[in-house]
Design an enzyme around this catalytic site. Structure first.
Site, PDB file in Angstrom:
ATOM      1  N   CYS A  42      61.208  17.352  54.468  1.00  0.00           N
ATOM      2  CA  CYS A  42      60.878  18.300  55.528  1.00  0.00           C
ATOM      3  C   CYS A  42      60.886  17.550  56.859  1.00  0.00           C
ATOM      4  O   CYS A  42      60.240  16.506  56.999  1.00  0.00           O
ATOM      5  CB  CYS A  42      59.497  18.909  55.277  1.00  0.00           C
ATOM      6  SG  CYS A  42      58.932  19.998  56.611  1.00  0.00           S
ATOM      7  N   CYS A  45      57.077  17.501  58.381  1.00  0.00           N
ATOM      8  CA  CYS A  45      55.963  16.728  57.804  1.00  0.00           C
ATOM      9  C   CYS A  45      56.400  15.590  56.885  1.00  0.00           C
ATOM     10  O   CYS A  45      55.564  14.859  56.375  1.00  0.00           O
ATOM     11  CB  CYS A  45      55.009  17.654  57.057  1.00  0.00           C
ATOM     12  SG  CYS A  45      55.677  18.281  55.495  1.00  0.00           S
ATOM     13  N   CYS A  60      78.581  28.687  52.162  1.00  0.00           N
ATOM     14  CA  CYS A  60      77.809  29.665  52.937  1.00  0.00           C
ATOM     15  C   CYS A  60      77.561  29.208  54.370  1.00  0.00           C
ATOM     16  O   CYS A  60      77.092  29.981  55.193  1.00  0.00           O
ATOM     17  CB  CYS A  60      76.485  29.993  52.245  1.00  0.00           C
ATOM     18  SG  CYS A  60      75.266  28.665  52.291  1.00  0.00           S
ATOM     19  N   CYS A  91      58.153  25.007  53.411  1.00  0.00           N
ATOM     20  CA  CYS A  91      57.568  23.764  52.912  1.00  0.00           C
ATOM     21  C   CYS A  91      56.142  24.072  52.470  1.00  0.00           C
ATOM     22  O   CYS A  91      55.356  24.663  53.224  1.00  0.00           O
ATOM     23  CB  CYS A  91      57.557  22.712  54.022  1.00  0.00           C
ATOM     24  SG  CYS A  91      56.686  21.195  53.578  1.00  0.00           S
ATOM     25  N   CYS A  94      53.427  21.945  54.857  1.00  0.00           N
ATOM     26  CA  CYS A  94      53.113  22.294  56.249  1.00  0.00           C
ATOM     27  C   CYS A  94      53.486  23.731  56.611  1.00  0.00           C
ATOM     28  O   CYS A  94      53.289  24.154  57.745  1.00  0.00           O
ATOM     29  CB  CYS A  94      53.795  21.331  57.211  1.00  0.00           C
ATOM     30  SG  CYS A  94      55.598  21.484  57.301  1.00  0.00           S
ATOM     31  N   HIS A  97      59.301  26.824  58.036  1.00  0.00           N
ATOM     32  CA  HIS A  97      60.437  27.596  57.527  1.00  0.00           C
ATOM     33  C   HIS A  97      61.594  26.650  57.226  1.00  0.00           C
ATOM     34  O   HIS A  97      61.962  25.811  58.049  1.00  0.00           O
ATOM     35  CB  HIS A  97      60.863  28.624  58.572  1.00  0.00           C
ATOM     36  CG  HIS A  97      62.108  29.359  58.220  1.00  0.00           C
ATOM     37  ND1 HIS A  97      62.132  30.378  57.284  1.00  0.00           N
ATOM     38  CD2 HIS A  97      63.383  29.229  58.672  1.00  0.00           C
ATOM     39  CE1 HIS A  97      63.366  30.849  57.188  1.00  0.00           C
ATOM     40  NE2 HIS A  97      64.143  30.172  58.020  1.00  0.00           N
ATOM     41  N   HIS A 100      66.307  30.339  53.031  1.00  0.00           N
ATOM     42  CA  HIS A 100      66.118  31.426  52.053  1.00  0.00           C
ATOM     43  C   HIS A 100      66.719  31.016  50.713  1.00  0.00           C
ATOM     44  O   HIS A 100      67.592  30.147  50.657  1.00  0.00           O
ATOM     45  CB  HIS A 100      66.777  32.713  52.545  1.00  0.00           C
ATOM     46  CG  HIS A 100      66.082  33.302  53.719  1.00  0.00           C
ATOM     47  ND1 HIS A 100      66.359  32.917  55.014  1.00  0.00           N
ATOM     48  CD2 HIS A 100      65.096  34.233  53.802  1.00  0.00           C
ATOM     49  CE1 HIS A 100      65.572  33.585  55.843  1.00  0.00           C
ATOM     50  NE2 HIS A 100      64.803  34.392  55.129  1.00  0.00           N
ATOM     51  N   ASP A 108      77.204  28.369  39.123  1.00  0.00           N
ATOM     52  CA  ASP A 108      77.267  27.542  37.921  1.00  0.00           C
ATOM     53  C   ASP A 108      76.261  26.394  38.034  1.00  0.00           C
ATOM     54  O   ASP A 108      76.622  25.246  38.242  1.00  0.00           O
ATOM     55  CB  ASP A 108      78.693  27.001  37.733  1.00  0.00           C
ATOM     56  CG  ASP A 108      78.850  26.246  36.433  1.00  0.00           C
ATOM     57  OD1 ASP A 108      78.041  26.467  35.512  1.00  0.00           O
ATOM     58  OD2 ASP A 108      79.788  25.430  36.349  1.00  0.00           O
ATOM     59  N   ARG A 114      70.631  29.662  44.764  1.00  0.00           N
ATOM     60  CA  ARG A 114      71.174  29.010  45.963  1.00  0.00           C
ATOM     61  C   ARG A 114      70.058  28.966  47.000  1.00  0.00           C
ATOM     62  O   ARG A 114      69.732  29.956  47.628  1.00  0.00           O
ATOM     63  CB  ARG A 114      72.372  29.790  46.500  1.00  0.00           C
ATOM     64  CG  ARG A 114      72.906  29.260  47.816  1.00  0.00           C
ATOM     65  CD  ARG A 114      74.196  29.948  48.235  1.00  0.00           C
ATOM     66  NE  ARG A 114      74.095  31.390  48.265  1.00  0.00           N
ATOM     67  CZ  ARG A 114      73.977  32.122  49.383  1.00  0.00           C
ATOM     68  NH1 ARG A 114      73.931  31.542  50.568  1.00  0.00           N
ATOM     69  NH2 ARG A 114      73.899  33.442  49.314  1.00  0.00           N
ATOM     70  N   CYS A 116      69.424  28.144  50.318  1.00  0.00           N
ATOM     71  CA  CYS A 116      70.247  28.046  51.512  1.00  0.00           C
ATOM     72  C   CYS A 116      69.338  27.548  52.642  1.00  0.00           C
ATOM     73  O   CYS A 116      68.531  28.314  53.170  1.00  0.00           O
ATOM     74  CB  CYS A 116      70.820  29.431  51.798  1.00  0.00           C
ATOM     75  SG  CYS A 116      72.056  29.490  53.056  1.00  0.00           S
TER      76      CYS A 116
END
Length: 131
Positions: A42, A45, A60, A91, A94, A97, A100, A108, A114, A116
């Site tokens: 992260c 933190c 993506c 996280c 802390c 964000h 998603h 697979d 996923r 992302c």
């Protein structure tokens, strides 16, 4: 940390994504095409979040992982913003964000998941040359 402390610690762009649940534009993040082995932490933190051996190319526009290092490293929160229902990844340490997670897309990998994640939410700690 207080909001003012986060603003002091993070850059304007880091704050917008990590503390205000923003996103970076696709294909612009520093880790989209990253191939080095190591641990993704992260950026806010320094908590260990994802191992490079779970990173995959999902096309993506953001770094994608099929699982966090451990289930308790992240929080999954229902997100109804942007006119849809998604699962936000934060996280667990802390509450910053990260991005998603999406399931059931036919990936697979063992989790068919996923995660992302915004590059700006992460810092890569590369594996040492010795090991």
């Amino acid at each position: 940390m207080s909001d003012d402390q986060w603003r002091e610690k993070l850059t304007k762009d880091e704050y917008r994504v990590l503390r205000q649940a923003g996103t970076e534009a696709p294909w612009t993040g520093e880790y989209v095409d990253e191939k080095r082995r190591g641990v993704y932490r992260c950026r806010a933190c320094n908590a260990e979040l994802f191992a490079s051996d779970t990173k995959f190319d999902s096309q993506c526009g953001w770094p994608s992982f099929w699982t966090p290092m451990a289930g308790d490293r992240v929080q999954l929160i229902e997100d109804r913003s942007a006119g849809m229902v998604r699962t936000e990844v934060r996280c667990a340490n802390c509450e910053s964000h990260l991005g998603h997670v999406f399931y059931g897309e036919g990936w697979d990998n063992p989790e068919d998941a996923r995660f992302c994640i915004n590059s700006i939410s992460l810092t890569l700690e590369p594996e040492s040359a010795e090991g």
